[in-house]
Write a protein that holds these residues in place. Structure first.
Motif, PDB file in Angstrom:
ATOM      1  N   GLY A 192      -8.388  -4.425  -2.026  1.00  0.00           N
ATOM      2  CA  GLY A 192      -8.274  -2.778  -2.416  1.00  0.00           C
ATOM      3  C   GLY A 192      -7.384  -1.847  -1.972  1.00  0.00           C
ATOM      4  N   ARG A 193      -7.048  -2.383  -0.774  1.00  0.00           N
ATOM      5  CA  ARG A 193      -6.095  -1.361   0.053  1.00  0.00           C
ATOM      6  C   ARG A 193      -4.579  -1.104  -0.609  1.00  0.00           C
ATOM      7  N   TYR A 194      -4.133  -2.261  -1.434  1.00  0.00           N
ATOM      8  CA  TYR A 194      -2.922  -2.482  -2.037  1.00  0.00           C
ATOM      9  C   TYR A 194      -3.059  -2.047  -3.454  1.00  0.00           C
ATOM     10  N   ASP A 195      -2.063  -1.351  -3.931  1.00  0.00           N
ATOM     11  CA  ASP A 195      -1.862  -0.837  -5.305  1.00  0.00           C
ATOM     12  C   ASP A 195      -0.744  -1.337  -6.136  1.00  0.00           C
ATOM     13  N   SER A 196       0.010  -2.024  -5.433  1.00  0.00           N
ATOM     14  CA  SER A 196       1.208  -2.823  -6.135  1.00  0.00           C
ATOM     15  C   SER A 196       1.431  -4.067  -5.588  1.00  0.00           C
ATOM     16  N   TRP A 197       1.515  -4.911  -6.621  1.00  0.00           N
ATOM     17  CA  TRP A 197       1.494  -6.409  -6.452  1.00  0.00           C
ATOM     18  C   TRP A 197       2.791  -7.115  -7.197  1.00  0.00           C
TER      19      TRP A 197
ATOM     20  N   GLN B   1       0.959  -1.171  -0.012  1.00  0.00           N
ATOM     21  CA  GLN B   1       0.013  -0.004   0.022  1.00  0.00           C
ATOM     22  C   GLN B   1       0.773   1.302   0.005  1.00  0.00           C
ATOM     23  N   THR B   2       0.844   1.764  -0.963  1.00  0.00           N
ATOM     24  CA  THR B   2       1.994   3.065  -1.003  1.00  0.00           C
ATOM     25  C   THR B   2       1.010   4.542  -1.041  1.00  0.00           C
ATOM     26  N   ARG B   3      -0.253   4.455  -1.297  1.00  0.00           N
ATOM     27  CA  ARG B   3      -1.238   5.738  -1.148  1.00  0.00           C
ATOM     28  C   ARG B   3      -2.213   5.412   0.146  1.00  0.00           C
TER      29      ARG B   3
END
Length: 126
Positions: A111-116, A99-101
């Protein structure tokens, strides 16, 4: 998005252990909440465990509590998943997530995480 590289998957017998690693090549790693998810064939991707930026607090799914441990080394920009007492039902592709944002999603929500990461296969034989 932040590039994440997982490693450490493989084949193990039931009752065995594996340690997964996830590395990020960014200077702001110590500000990210990090999570591990997994996806078994024919199933939805599910939350496994997560750790807050400081590394002091973690949360885990009931299915892995007492067996899996998440940790991080911010000086190495790396998060780990130590998996002990593996069971055949733990077989899945395991994904690291960052989660970067800021957002309003629960820490257990995809949905919390924007990078995988690309995922690493873990197979537990009976």
């Amino acid at each position: 998005q932040v590039p994440l590289v997982e490693s450490g998957g493989g084949l193990v017998q039931a009752g065995g252990s594996l340690r997964l690693s996830c590395a990020a090549s960014v200077r702001t790693f110590n500000t990210y909440t990090m999570g591990w998810f997994r996806q078994a064939p024919g199933k939805e991707r599910e939350f496994v465990t997560a750790i807050w930026p400081s590394g002091v607090s973690t949360v885990s799914a009931d299915s892995v509590k007492g067996r899996f441990t998440i940790s991080r080394e911010n000086t190495k920009n790396t998060v780990y998943l130590q998996m002990n007492g593996l069971k055949p039902e733990d077989t899945a592709v395991y994904y690291c997530a960052a989660q970067t944002r800021n957002n309003a999603y629960s820490i257990t929500s995809r949905g919390r995480y924007d990078s995988w990461g690309q995922g690493t296969q873990v197979t537990v034989s009976s």
